[in-house]
Design an enzyme around this catalytic site. Structure first.
Site, mmCIF file in Angstrom:
data_model
loop_
_atom_site.group_PDB
_atom_site.id
_atom_site.type_symbol
_atom_site.label_atom_id
_atom_site.label_comp_id
_atom_site.label_asym_id
_atom_site.label_seq_id
_atom_site.Cartn_x
_atom_site.Cartn_y
_atom_site.Cartn_z
ATOM 1 N N GLY A 35 43.933 27.431 42.175
ATOM 2 C CA GLY A 35 42.880 26.675 42.842
ATOM 3 C C GLY A 35 41.717 26.269 41.963
ATOM 4 C CG ASP A 91 39.895 27.969 44.926
ATOM 5 O OD1 ASP A 91 39.591 29.176 45.074
ATOM 6 O OD2 ASP A 91 40.973 27.504 45.343
ATOM 7 C CG ASP A 94 37.909 32.281 53.438
ATOM 8 O OD1 ASP A 94 36.993 32.316 54.274
ATOM 9 O OD2 ASP A 94 39.102 32.128 53.757
ATOM 10 C CE LYS A 122 36.607 28.367 53.731
ATOM 11 N NZ LYS A 122 37.887 28.619 54.404
ATOM 12 C CG PHE A 143 41.820 25.599 55.380
ATOM 13 C CD1 PHE A 143 41.914 26.935 55.016
ATOM 14 C CD2 PHE A 143 42.600 24.663 54.718
ATOM 15 C CE1 PHE A 143 42.777 27.343 54.005
ATOM 16 C CE2 PHE A 143 43.470 25.064 53.702
ATOM 17 C CZ PHE A 143 43.564 26.399 53.356
ATOM 18 C CG ASP A 150 46.862 25.417 48.106
ATOM 19 O OD1 ASP A 150 45.910 26.185 47.840
ATOM 20 O OD2 ASP A 150 47.933 25.814 48.605
HETATM 21 P P1 IMP Z 1 39.515 35.056 49.955
HETATM 22 O O1 IMP Z 1 40.299 36.149 49.282
HETATM 23 O O2 IMP Z 1 39.697 35.053 51.450
HETATM 24 O O3 IMP Z 1 38.061 35.004 49.545
HETATM 25 O O4 IMP Z 1 40.182 33.686 49.583
HETATM 26 C C1 IMP Z 1 40.253 33.233 48.323
HETATM 27 C C2 IMP Z 1 41.395 32.262 48.142
HETATM 28 O O5 IMP Z 1 41.916 31.755 49.378
HETATM 29 C C3 IMP Z 1 40.869 31.083 47.401
HETATM 30 O O6 IMP Z 1 40.961 31.277 46.007
HETATM 31 C C4 IMP Z 1 41.745 29.968 47.916
HETATM 32 O O7 IMP Z 1 42.921 29.866 47.130
HETATM 33 C C5 IMP Z 1 42.117 30.371 49.324
HETATM 34 N N1 IMP Z 1 41.245 29.713 50.322
HETATM 35 C C6 IMP Z 1 40.286 30.258 51.084
HETATM 36 N N2 IMP Z 1 39.690 29.354 51.879
HETATM 37 C C7 IMP Z 1 40.277 28.179 51.582
HETATM 38 C C8 IMP Z 1 40.080 26.824 52.069
HETATM 39 O O8 IMP Z 1 39.235 26.513 52.907
HETATM 40 N N3 IMP Z 1 40.893 25.892 51.509
HETATM 41 C C9 IMP Z 1 41.839 26.168 50.571
HETATM 42 N N4 IMP Z 1 42.038 27.401 50.091
HETATM 43 C C10 IMP Z 1 41.273 28.396 50.595
HETATM 44 MG MG MG Z 2 45.293 28.546 47.695
#
Ligand code: IMP
Ligand code: MG
Length: 172
Positions: A35, A91, A94, A122, A143, A150
């Site tokens: 990402g 990227d 979240d 976010k 999202f 992606d």
């Molecule tokens: P986390 O572990 O939930 O913080 O998510 C991190 C990973 O989830 C990021 O590096 C992205 O690859 C994916 N991700 C989280 N939210 C989104 C979104 O809104 N769009 C696309 N990918 C996301």
């Molecule tokens: Mg991803």
């Protein structure tokens, strides 16, 4: 949500901030694949400092639009970061699971310092607390795709960032 010119203008600002913060140090950038690829390549060309680049690849999403909390590292060996000033690039922040796990893992490799830089953050309560030191844009809990991000491996090549329509998520 953000067109290409807006993203690049913001990258100029973050790159200037990073370049100033690390002006006397050699930086090791660790990009989280896939990402952060587009973000990383635009950002690093705006940082006129000696720097090293390494990549990490993790799986945390299993192809769907929600996180499972489990983070699997795809490589056996970690990059050599002993005594280095590490800047993790991702990227989007979240749930926080991915960056918390990566930060924890890299800390075992004894870097001199670790900071985190994300293009998007976010606004939400995170499952795991992560402090990003550099944030491109704060967004609502939606999202988004494009500019490297992606949905099921699609839309990474969009030059802009946009919200994925809900019906495209549920119909897949
Ligand atoms: P986390 O572990 O939930 O913080 O998510 C991190 C990973 O989830 C990021 O590096 C992205 O690859 C994916 N991700 C989280 N939210 C989104 C979104 O809104 N769009 C696309 N990918 C996301
Ligand atoms: Mg991803």
């Amino acid at each position: 949500m953000f067109d290409e010119a807006t993203i690049l203008r913001r990258l100029d600002e973050i790159a200037a901030q990073i370049s100033n913060d690390y002006r006397d140090r050699e930086l090791t950038v660790i990009a989280v694949l896939n990402g952060s690829l587009v973000f990383m390549s635009d950002l690093m060309r705006r940082i006129p400092l000696p720097l090293r680049l390494d990549c990490l690849s993790v799986v945390s999403y299993h192809g769907r639009a929600e996180t499972t909390g489990e983070v699997i590292f795809k490589q056996i060996a970690l990059p050599d970061v002993v005594d280095r000033h590490v800047l993790i690039l991702d990227d989007i922040l979240d749930s926080g699971h991915t960056l918390a796990a990566i930060r924890e893992k890299l800390e075992t490799a004894k870097p001199r310092s670790i900071r985190v830089c994300v293009l998007l953050q976010k606004k939400k309560e995170r499952a795991r607390p992560v402090d990003a030191d550099y944030v491109g844009f704060e967004i609502e809990d939606e999202f988004v795709v494009g500019y490297g991000l992606d949905f099921m491996e699609r839309y990474r090549n969009l030059p802009c960032i946009g919200v994925l329509r809900k019906e495209l998520i549920t119909s897949n």
